[in-house]
Design a protein around this motif. Sequence first.
Motif, PDB file in Angstrom:
ATOM      1  N   ASN A   8       0.806  -1.220   0.000  1.00  0.00           N
ATOM      2  CA  ASN A   8       0.000   0.000   0.000  1.00  0.00           C
ATOM      3  C   ASN A   8       0.836   1.265   0.000  1.00  0.00           C
ATOM      4  O   ASN A   8       0.289   2.364   0.089  1.00  0.00           O
ATOM      5  CB  ASN A   8      -0.932   0.017   1.219  1.00  0.00           C
ATOM      6  CG  ASN A   8      -1.953  -1.101   1.184  1.00  0.00           C
ATOM      7  OD1 ASN A   8      -2.220  -1.670   0.132  1.00  0.00           O
ATOM      8  ND2 ASN A   8      -2.521  -1.421   2.337  1.00  0.00           N
ATOM      9  N   TYR A  44      -6.406   1.362   3.036  1.00  0.00           N
ATOM     10  CA  TYR A  44      -7.661   0.714   2.685  1.00  0.00           C
ATOM     11  C   TYR A  44      -8.269  -0.025   3.866  1.00  0.00           C
ATOM     12  O   TYR A  44      -9.403  -0.462   3.805  1.00  0.00           O
ATOM     13  CB  TYR A  44      -7.436  -0.263   1.535  1.00  0.00           C
ATOM     14  CG  TYR A  44      -6.885   0.396   0.302  1.00  0.00           C
ATOM     15  CD1 TYR A  44      -7.479   1.544  -0.213  1.00  0.00           C
ATOM     16  CD2 TYR A  44      -5.762  -0.097  -0.339  1.00  0.00           C
ATOM     17  CE1 TYR A  44      -6.983   2.167  -1.344  1.00  0.00           C
ATOM     18  CE2 TYR A  44      -5.246   0.518  -1.467  1.00  0.00           C
ATOM     19  CZ  TYR A  44      -5.860   1.649  -1.975  1.00  0.00           C
ATOM     20  OH  TYR A  44      -5.361   2.263  -3.084  1.00  0.00           O
ATOM     21  N   ASP A  83      -9.596   4.170   3.994  1.00  0.00           N
ATOM     22  CA  ASP A  83      -9.908   4.568   2.618  1.00  0.00           C
ATOM     23  C   ASP A  83      -9.411   5.980   2.327  1.00  0.00           C
ATOM     24  O   ASP A  83     -10.110   6.800   1.732  1.00  0.00           O
ATOM     25  CB  ASP A  83     -11.420   4.473   2.367  1.00  0.00           C
ATOM     26  CG  ASP A  83     -11.935   3.050   2.493  1.00  0.00           C
ATOM     27  OD1 ASP A  83     -11.141   2.123   2.236  1.00  0.00           O
ATOM     28  OD2 ASP A  83     -13.102   2.868   2.860  1.00  0.00           O
TER      29      ASP A  83
END
Length: 423
Positions: A138, A156, A165
């Motif tokens: 990520n 996320y 998010d």
Amino acid sequence: MGFLKWLGLGRPRDAPPVQDNVRDSSGTFLFGTANSGERVDEKSALQISTVYACVRLLAETIASLPLHLYCYIDDGKEKATDHPLYKLLYRQSNPEMTSFVFRETMMTHLLLWGNAYAQIIRDGRNNILGLYPLLPENVEVDRNENGELYYIYHAYTDDVPGERDKDIYFRRDEIFHIPGLGFNGLVGFSPIAMMKNSLGTTLAVEKYGASFFKNGAQPSGVLEHPGVLKDPAKIRENWSAVYGGANNAHRVAVLEEGLQYKPISLPPEDSQFLSTREFGVEEICRMFRVPPHLVQSLKHATFSNIEHQAIDFVQHSITPWAVRFEQAIIKDLLLETEQDSYFPKFNLDGLLRGDYQSRMNGYATGFSNGFLSPNDIRRLENMDPIPDEMGGNFYMVNGSYVQLKDAGIYAKNGQSNTEERNS
């Protein structure tokens, strides 16, 4: 551009342009389907037993090594127990993780993704309060218009408290980054992605083996009937239901109306199934630079060479990872004013210890030549020291040793003294 301006204070107009060569080293584009048809990524690769064993071995070994922060003093070094970073490296990296778990997690990320990232939490005096690992899949690394690195974390999940998010931006001094082998030295590429074809072959072989036993450990074949069948699909389904699966292996088949079974596939020994699986173990061990005997592959291990293989593992596998970890700590966790005074160090002595007889012979050599005291030896063997009044810290040397240029002087002086007494 507001965030980019916040990251940097500006560059001189005559400064040379900075080339953005960060993204080119990620290697993420290499993930995907291998030539064998299997999709390979870090999670599917970890389902291979040898990959799991190698990653676990390297991660747990680095995590179990004592890691101390030292400071230089006039006559050597001493542990910097008063430094705020000492506890984070040696005992507890954050309120939720011990140092072992933190380093194990970072090494797992490094071995699978080629990069390990952790968020640095600081107080108002710039002291580090905690280190929190970030999922490398990520994290994105980029440069701003001033040529300075910054990090984008795509949150996320709830791995970052209160953030979900969202894209979280971090400055360079807010991230602890250990890059693996890469093309530009800034971002490492994934070993799993680079070796996807080799790992894909292993995944295909394991899938073949699972399918082989699922179908009753018997070769597939053809059911032949002398006439015309009205519903061949139903016959095939009934055959699979009665004789398919490992639980139905070796059952006696009953064939009616001239039905015949003819196998058409090669048995696994003819297609070198077992040899291919053994080669996969060696290939993965070669990839992670792990001796096969450490993942329970003892085919080529003997009692005469296994100790030397273990020492070779420390020198050529563990040491490079330890140095990579140590230098990343200096670069990211120590202030510039501290980097000439403090340094971290893994203790590898325990891994390099030989058998009992070899250790005792080495200690005897060190003691008789004056570079080991009794307490030095006892500390290496994890024993309590001997008090000073009993000579625990004395350094001894054999008195018969003299310099080469002085050889014969004692004998000459002794002869002169004898002649004087006789006269």
